[in-house]
Design a protein around this motif. Structure first.
Motif, PDB file in Angstrom:
ATOM      1  N   ASN A 118       0.779  -1.230   0.000  1.00 30.77           N
ATOM      2  CA  ASN A 118       0.000   0.000   0.000  1.00 30.77           C
ATOM      3  C   ASN A 118       0.812   1.283   0.000  1.00 30.77           C
ATOM      4  OD1 ASN A 118       1.008  -0.139   2.545  1.00 30.77           O
ATOM      5  ND2 ASN A 118      -0.964  -0.117   3.607  1.00 30.77           N
ATOM      6  N   TYR A 119       2.134   1.205   0.021  1.00 32.23           N
ATOM      7  CA  TYR A 119       2.897   2.452   0.088  1.00 32.23           C
ATOM      8  C   TYR A 119       4.255   2.228  -0.549  1.00 32.23           C
ATOM      9  CZ  TYR A 119       3.874   7.101   1.993  1.00 32.23           C
ATOM     10  OH  TYR A 119       4.120   8.434   2.131  1.00 32.23           O
ATOM     11  N   ILE A 120       4.741   3.224  -1.255  1.00 30.97           N
ATOM     12  CA  ILE A 120       6.061   3.153  -1.877  1.00 30.97           C
ATOM     13  C   ILE A 120       6.794   4.449  -1.578  1.00 30.97           C
ATOM     14  CG2 ILE A 120       5.216   4.033  -4.112  1.00 30.97           C
ATOM     15  CD1 ILE A 120       7.287   2.059  -5.390  1.00 30.97           C
ATOM     16  N   TYR A 121       8.113   4.341  -1.306  1.00 26.97           N
ATOM     17  CA  TYR A 121       8.905   5.509  -0.919  1.00 26.97           C
ATOM     18  C   TYR A 121      10.291   5.387  -1.529  1.00 26.97           C
ATOM     19  CZ  TYR A 121      11.236   9.065   1.889  1.00 26.97           C
ATOM     20  OH  TYR A 121      11.953  10.167   2.298  1.00 26.97           O
ATOM     21  N   ILE A 122      10.829   6.494  -2.041  1.00 28.36           N
ATOM     22  CA  ILE A 122      12.158   6.505  -2.656  1.00 28.36           C
ATOM     23  C   ILE A 122      13.037   7.492  -1.914  1.00 28.36           C
ATOM     24  CG2 ILE A 122      13.468   7.021  -4.751  1.00 28.36           C
ATOM     25  CD1 ILE A 122      11.088   6.131  -6.384  1.00 28.36           C
ATOM     26  N   ASP A 123      14.224   7.016  -1.494  1.00 28.21           N
ATOM     27  CA  ASP A 123      15.222   7.854  -0.833  1.00 28.21           C
ATOM     28  C   ASP A 123      16.527   7.708  -1.600  1.00 28.21           C
ATOM     29  OD1 ASP A 123      16.442   9.492   1.206  1.00 28.21           O
ATOM     30  OD2 ASP A 123      17.342   7.640   1.990  1.00 28.21           O
ATOM     31  N   GLY A 124      16.824   8.666  -2.467  1.00 34.24           N
ATOM     32  CA  GLY A 124      18.035   8.568  -3.281  1.00 34.24           C
ATOM     33  C   GLY A 124      17.976   7.373  -4.211  1.00 34.24           C
ATOM     34  N   GLN A 125      18.919   6.418  -4.039  1.00 32.17           N
ATOM     35  CA  GLN A 125      18.972   5.222  -4.866  1.00 32.17           C
ATOM     36  C   GLN A 125      18.109   4.092  -4.311  1.00 32.17           C
ATOM     37  OE1 GLN A 125      21.172   5.044  -7.835  1.00 32.17           O
ATOM     38  NE2 GLN A 125      20.857   7.229  -7.397  1.00 32.17           N
ATOM     39  N   ASP A 126      17.607   4.247  -3.070  1.00 26.54           N
ATOM     40  CA  ASP A 126      16.868   3.171  -2.411  1.00 26.54           C
ATOM     41  C   ASP A 126      15.370   3.312  -2.658  1.00 26.54           C
ATOM     42  OD1 ASP A 126      19.179   2.045  -1.256  1.00 26.54           O
ATOM     43  OD2 ASP A 126      19.114   3.504   0.385  1.00 26.54           O
ATOM     44  N   ILE A 127      14.745   2.162  -3.001  1.00 25.64           N
ATOM     45  CA  ILE A 127      13.299   2.110  -3.195  1.00 25.64           C
ATOM     46  C   ILE A 127      12.713   1.163  -2.149  1.00 25.64           C
ATOM     47  CG2 ILE A 127      11.432   1.576  -4.800  1.00 25.64           C
ATOM     48  CD1 ILE A 127      13.344   2.086  -7.093  1.00 25.64           C
ATOM     49  N   TYR A 128      11.718   1.658  -1.377  1.00 27.59           N
ATOM     50  CA  TYR A 128      11.093   0.889  -0.298  1.00 27.59           C
ATOM     51  C   TYR A 128       9.614   0.696  -0.607  1.00 27.59           C
ATOM     52  CZ  TYR A 128      15.189   2.590   2.347  1.00 27.59           C
ATOM     53  OH  TYR A 128      16.460   2.903   2.766  1.00 27.59           O
TER      54      TYR A 128
ATOM     55  N   ARG B 111      13.192  -3.215   1.338  1.00 29.29           N
ATOM     56  CA  ARG B 111      13.955  -2.454   0.355  1.00 29.29           C
ATOM     57  C   ARG B 111      14.023  -3.326  -0.889  1.00 29.29           C
ATOM     58  NH1 ARG B 111      18.430  -2.272   2.713  1.00 29.29           N
ATOM     59  NH2 ARG B 111      18.343  -0.234   3.743  1.00 29.29           N
ATOM     60  N   VAL B 112      13.485  -2.841  -2.023  1.00 26.71           N
ATOM     61  CA  VAL B 112      13.409  -3.672  -3.232  1.00 26.71           C
ATOM     62  C   VAL B 112      14.458  -3.296  -4.267  1.00 26.71           C
ATOM     63  CG1 VAL B 112      10.974  -4.219  -2.908  1.00 26.71           C
ATOM     64  CG2 VAL B 112      11.622  -2.149  -4.187  1.00 26.71           C
ATOM     65  N   SER B 113      15.134  -2.150  -4.085  1.00 28.05           N
ATOM     66  CA  SER B 113      16.228  -1.783  -4.978  1.00 28.05           C
ATOM     67  C   SER B 113      17.142  -0.810  -4.274  1.00 28.05           C
ATOM     68  CB  SER B 113      15.709  -1.157  -6.278  1.00 28.05           C
ATOM     69  OG  SER B 113      16.784  -0.801  -7.132  1.00 28.05           O
ATOM     70  N   SER B 114      18.458  -0.969  -4.508  1.00 22.81           N
ATOM     71  CA  SER B 114      19.449  -0.054  -3.927  1.00 22.81           C
ATOM     72  C   SER B 114      20.159   0.747  -5.006  1.00 22.81           C
ATOM     73  CB  SER B 114      20.485  -0.839  -3.101  1.00 22.81           C
ATOM     74  OG  SER B 114      19.862  -1.533  -2.053  1.00 22.81           O
TER      75      SER B 114
END
Length: 846
Positions: free
Chosen positions: A623-633, A648-651
């Protein structure tokens, strides 16, 4: 009377130990703070003596030459209005070796907390002493102090328990068994509360038809009620009297005013007994319209009178005159008199106002040559017509052909005719037929004088008008009281309203200033109100119109212009998360109906299924997606989530994909809804929601599957919390505060105390399944949010200015178009991405 301060004592300990430096031979001299009751001579209300010094003989008590200083702190006398006393503070700080203490020690400052901020400022210090260390000795025990509120009812109001002793076990905490002395300091007494009671005043000597009684006094017995013996003053605000009119026939055989021909008597006065009828003792003004003696016909014409200056609730306009043109129609130049039969204000029982019925009167006893019958009465059944049982009075305007009778009413100044002023009524025959009652044509003069006993003069009650921001809707009431005649008119008599605002010209007893101001500046203007009889009242106002503290395209704030991107995807009815990566030509990610994670190209709009690229990942209930720089949560509240709900699905910004489990929520938040997260200062913050409460958690951004998150706060009053944002001072989310009923809005949570405040934003909705998102934009880089963009549900986009400031915060709508969902901030392009579920489009606010 001697003025004394009332103190609450608080001790502020500086960082550092009280133990002195040591060597191998001597025991250090221990500094002590000691308390003793103050004498009645020093403190009539009681108090304490604070002693400071060095315990030279190591017996735990200050005596004789060991006392370095003393300060007397007295309890305050009762105040007149219940204000608590000023806090006294003691601040201890290390004193280096030097002139004050050869071997170092403690500096002890004492003073009153005049600005009530809980900190002893330099300007508040009233006394300073020093507790100096002796020569270096053997390791000694650390002296500890602890304070706690008085809970044993030792103080009538509130107080503070101060305990101290030696740290015998060396654990840095003062245990109960280590307490050697304790004192209780009480605050000064609370003064008496001022109470104002308003009650209905029945009709009587104080108010002829009733009103309001206002009693004021001090709550001497502190019961919370104003007793009869405690009343110090009483005043009355009386309801205004209703103005009534009575019309009757004036017989010619007995009339002094209309001899031989007779005519019509018109009587006016206040309805003192409030029965809806004008009785003889209530008549204040009487005028006559006399019939003619020749062949010209007297005509009465009635027309509906709309609500306005003449009749506040509408009524009937009655024009009368002689048909000099003999065309059977009363022309405007033939009108010699005008009166109004005004409707009464509709009461709770549904009865109507007054009504008038006009009909032809044949020749006979009432009018020798015929004329007009005028009937007046209350419209009791509210049907807008005067029925036979409702006729209260009947008069006649008889035909004739003498010159018109004129009536003129003017103000009469205070003087010989009327001690308090009043009205002069002149009547006479218009001999020259010019429609004007000249001085030589006046046949009779009477006066209706004011009594001078009006309790409340005619005045505008509103004292001031609030300031506002340009582009923000303005609606403020102006109220007046004391006028007569039942109808007020309003205008700006001097200066000008801010452009975009206007005043309603009618309204009894109040009117409104409304509109949307569009030009900043300071505006001075005067409002004038006029009652039915021409009495006026004025009041001057100043209104400041300012630029909003922030707004679309002001500074670096995101604008309000949507740019559409055609996306080759059909969106569901529940887009629960939107996030943009940090590349100017990268991707925008969104959670589609809680079942798939997709992304589209920012430039081309081409979409791609993301969850299929993540090994071992199921998007059920994501239900929620968040991006911090190169990291995708991503977060999930899937009931199958057994030991984690954040991944964390991508770094590397979506170049490659993996499934990294973060944190073990198995026992902390089983099956909670994870509705928002943010990464700030290398820390993950997450907010969850269940059927009982909202919970706030944190854990390192480098957390792994066995990391136990930290519970920062539990909020039983918050529900349906959606989204999360952060700055140095606060965490922000969107919630519904259940304890307040219908408050929905921006919640900010203090990052030190984890207490919250809520700013209601209407008509924001955060309770729908589509949730909400928000973003805190710190475009000046000082660590504090300058603006927060938020989305509660479709067409609920807002910006909130300076969200770290005092409540209430300034907010306004950001964009009102489209079925918009989500709030994905794009730091590379400085735009906000949203999904339009009503089309196959996405758009950005630029």
């Amino acid at each position: 009377m001697m003025l004394r301060r009332s103190y609450t004592l608080a001790i502020v300990w500086a960082a550092g130990s009280l133990a002195a430096c040591t060597d191998d031979t001597e025991v250090f001299d221990r500094p002590i703070i000691q308390f003793a009751p103050a004498s009645a001579m020093d403190c009539p209300q009681g108090g304490q003596v604070v002693l400071t010094g060095i315990d030279l003989d190591q017996d735990g008590i200050l005596s004789g030459p060991e006392i370095a200083s003393q300060e007397i702190i007295c309890a305050g006398e009762p105040g007149d209005r219940g204000l608590p006393g000023t806090n006294a503070l003691i601040l201890t700080t290390p004193e280096p070796m030097g002139m004050n203490c050869a071997d170092g020690g403690l500096r002890i400052d004492v003073g009153a907390d005049d600005d009530a901020d809980g900190i002893l400022q330099a300007a508040e210090i009233e006394a300073t002493t020093f507790a100096c260390d002796g020569a270096d000795g053997l390791d000694g025990l650390t002296s500890l102090v602890r304070t706690s509120p008085d809970v044993g009812a030792a103080c009538e109001t509130t107080g503070l328990v101060i305990e101290y002793g030696l740290d015998a076990n060396g654990d840095g905490v003062l245990q109960d068994t280590e307490v050697s002395e304790s004192e209780i300091l009480c605050t000064g007494e609370v003064g008496f509360e001022s109470i104002v009671i308003t009650t209905d005043e029945p009709a009587g000597a104080n108010c002829p038809i009733g009103g309001e009684r206002i009693d004021q006094g001090l709550d001497a017995d502190r019961s919370g009620n104003l007793e009869a013996a405690e009343i110090e003053s009483t005043s009355y605000v009386c309801d205004p009297l209703r103005r009534l009119t009575r019309v009757s026939a004036e017989p010619g055989d007995t009339s002094v005013q209309c001899p031989d021909v007779g005519g019509t008597r018109i009587e006016i006065g206040d309805d003192v007994d409030n029965d809806g009828l004008l009785s003889d003792p209530e008549v204040q003004e009487t005028t006559f319209v006399c019939a003619g003696v020749d062949g010209e016909r007297s005509i009465v014409a009635t027309t509906p009178e709309p609500a306005g200056a003449n009749c506040s609730d509408g009524g009937v306009r009655i024009d009368s005159g002689v048909d000099t043109s003999q065309d059977g129609v009363l022309q405007p130049n033939e009108v010699t008199g005008t009166t109004y039969a005004c409707n009464g204000v509709r009461g709770a029982d549904g009865a109507g106002g007054s009504a008038v019925r006009v009909s032809a009167e044949p020749a006979g006893a009432n009018c020798p040559v015929g004329g007009t019958r005028i009937e007046v009465g209350p419209d009791l059944n509210g049907n807008g017509a005067l029925d036979d049982p409702e006729v209260a009075s009947t008069s006649f305007a008889c035909d004739g052909n003498q010159n018109s009778t004129l009536l003129e009413v003017n103000d009469e100044p205070a003087g010989a005719n009327c001690a308090n002023g009043g009205r002069r009524i002149d009547t006479g025959i218009d001999d020259d037929q010019d429609g004007i009652l000249d001085a030589v044509e006046i046949d009779s003069t009477s006066f209706v004088c004011d009594t001078g006993s009006t309790a409340v003069p005619f005045a505008i009650l509103t004292q001031s008008l609030p300031d506002s921001f340009s582009t923000v809707a303005y609606d403020q009431e102006l109220a007046a009281f004391g006028g007569t005649g039942g109808s007020y008119s309003w205008r700006i008599s001097a200066g000008a309203l801010p452009p975009g605002l206007s005043i309603d010209g009618t309204g009894t007893p109040s009117t409104d200033i409304t509109g949307t101001p569009d030009t900043p500046g300071t505006y001075n203007f005067t409002v004038e109100v006029t009652d039915f009889f021409g009495s006026t009242a004025t009041r001057s106002f100043t209104v400041v119109i300012s630029l909003p503290p922030c707004g679309p395209n002001i500074g670096l704030q995101v604008g309000n212009m949507p740019t559409t991107v055609i996306v080759d995807s059909t969106f569901s009815s529940a887009t629960t998360g939107v996030a943009a990566d940090t590349s100017t030509s990268g991707y925008v990610y969104f959670v589609n109906d809680g079942s798939t994670i997709d992304r589209f190209d920012k430039v081309t709009g081409v979409t791609e299924d993301v969850d299929a690229l993540i090994p071992g990942f199921s998007a059920l209930d994501t239900n929620y997606i968040y991006i911090d720089g190169q990291d995708i949560y991503v977060t999930s509240d899937d009931t199958l989530c057994t030991n984690d709900c954040i991944w964390r699905v991508s770094s590397d910004a979506g170049m490659t994909w993996s499934l990294d489990v973060l944190g073990d929520f198995t026992t902390l938040a089983p099956n909670d809804d994870f509705n928002g997260m943010v990464v700030y200062d290398s820390t993950i913050f997450a907010i969850t929601d269940d059927t009982i409460e909202a919970e706030l958690y944190s854990m390192p951004a480098s957390a792994g599957p066995t990391t136990l998150p930290t519970l920062l706060g539990t909020f039983a009053d918050l529900d349906e919390c959606q989204g999360l944002a952060a700055d140095d001072d606060y965490l922000y989310t969107l919630c519904d505060e259940t304890s307040s009923g219908t408050i929905e809005g921006l919640v900010r949570i203090d990052r030190i105390t984890f207490t919250y405040e809520i700013q209601q934003i209407s008509p924001l909705s955060v309770t729908s399944a589509t949730g909400g998102q928000l973003y805190a934009d710190d475009f000046d880089g000082d660590g504090l949010a300058d603006v927060i963009y938020l989305n509660g549900d479709s067409n609920n986009d807002y910006y909130v200015c300076e969200p770290t400031g005092p409540l209430p915060l300034f907010f306004n709508q950001l964009n009102a178009g489209g079925d918009d969902e989500g709030m994905g901030f794009d730091p590379a392009n400085r735009v906000i991405w949203q999904i339009d579920e009503g089309t196959t489009n996405a758009f950005s606010l630029d």
